[in-house]
Design a protein around this motif. Sequence first.
Motif, mmCIF file in Angstrom:
data_model
loop_
_atom_site.group_PDB
_atom_site.id
_atom_site.type_symbol
_atom_site.label_atom_id
_atom_site.label_comp_id
_atom_site.label_asym_id
_atom_site.label_seq_id
_atom_site.Cartn_x
_atom_site.Cartn_y
_atom_site.Cartn_z
ATOM 1 N N ASP A 1 -7.750 4.537 2.060
ATOM 2 C CA ASP A 1 -6.617 5.442 2.211
ATOM 3 C C ASP A 1 -6.706 6.124 3.568
ATOM 4 O OD1 ASP A 1 -4.297 6.805 1.264
ATOM 5 O OD2 ASP A 1 -5.538 8.568 0.888
ATOM 6 N N LYS B 1 1.056 4.145 -2.903
ATOM 7 C CA LYS B 1 0.838 5.573 -2.619
ATOM 8 C C LYS B 1 2.027 6.396 -3.085
ATOM 9 C CE LYS B 1 -0.654 8.859 0.854
ATOM 10 N NZ LYS B 1 -0.660 9.874 -0.159
ATOM 11 N N SER C 1 1.886 6.664 -6.830
ATOM 12 C CA SER C 1 0.846 7.605 -7.267
ATOM 13 C C SER C 1 1.305 9.048 -7.094
ATOM 14 C CB SER C 1 -0.441 7.394 -6.478
ATOM 15 O OG SER C 1 -0.983 6.144 -6.744
ATOM 16 N N ASP C 2 1.941 9.317 -5.966
ATOM 17 C CA ASP C 2 2.453 10.666 -5.721
ATOM 18 C C ASP C 2 3.515 11.046 -6.752
ATOM 19 O OD1 ASP C 2 0.770 10.782 -3.531
ATOM 20 O OD2 ASP C 2 2.352 10.444 -2.050
ATOM 21 N N SER D 1 0.835 -1.203 0.000
ATOM 22 C CA SER D 1 0.000 0.000 0.000
ATOM 23 C C SER D 1 0.874 1.258 0.000
ATOM 24 C CB SER D 1 -0.913 -0.017 1.217
ATOM 25 O OG SER D 1 -1.698 1.132 1.261
#
Length: 149
Positions: A136, A60, A63-64, A56
């Motif tokens: 999230d 994240k 994605s950032d 996870s």
Amino acid sequence: MAIFDQINEDIKAAMKAREKEKLEALRGIKKVMLEAQTAKGAGDVLADDDALKIISKLAKQGSDSANIYKEQGRDDLYEQEMKQVAIFESYLPAKMSDEELTAAVKAVIEQVGAIGMKDMGKVMGIASKKLAGQADGKDVADKVKALLA
């Protein structure tokens, strides 16, 4: 089968199928998992909960990074990063819908007996553990704030 073992099997399959991008993403996951396993005070076996947290976190971060690439007009790097994020997310449980998240947070609030914003820490402690990998952390925090306000 444990997630760590599944990653190893998928690495072998990606090597045989010559899937370069998938192989790179899976090796990245395995590297971080091995680091977590060999960290001081860690056990011999990586629990599935810990593996999900690692994946996870990688999703994240990816994605950032992809968003930064998009802002800078680097569509080539954006596409590459999003492909890796999709591979990471394939190992995560399905994300909760807004209604499911609301119901889960309400259940935690009732369990804790929270009555106001001063109890947010108690609620977040339990909710973040209970909903790890399913929602999230920012979404959980926003929902807790909205329900306690």
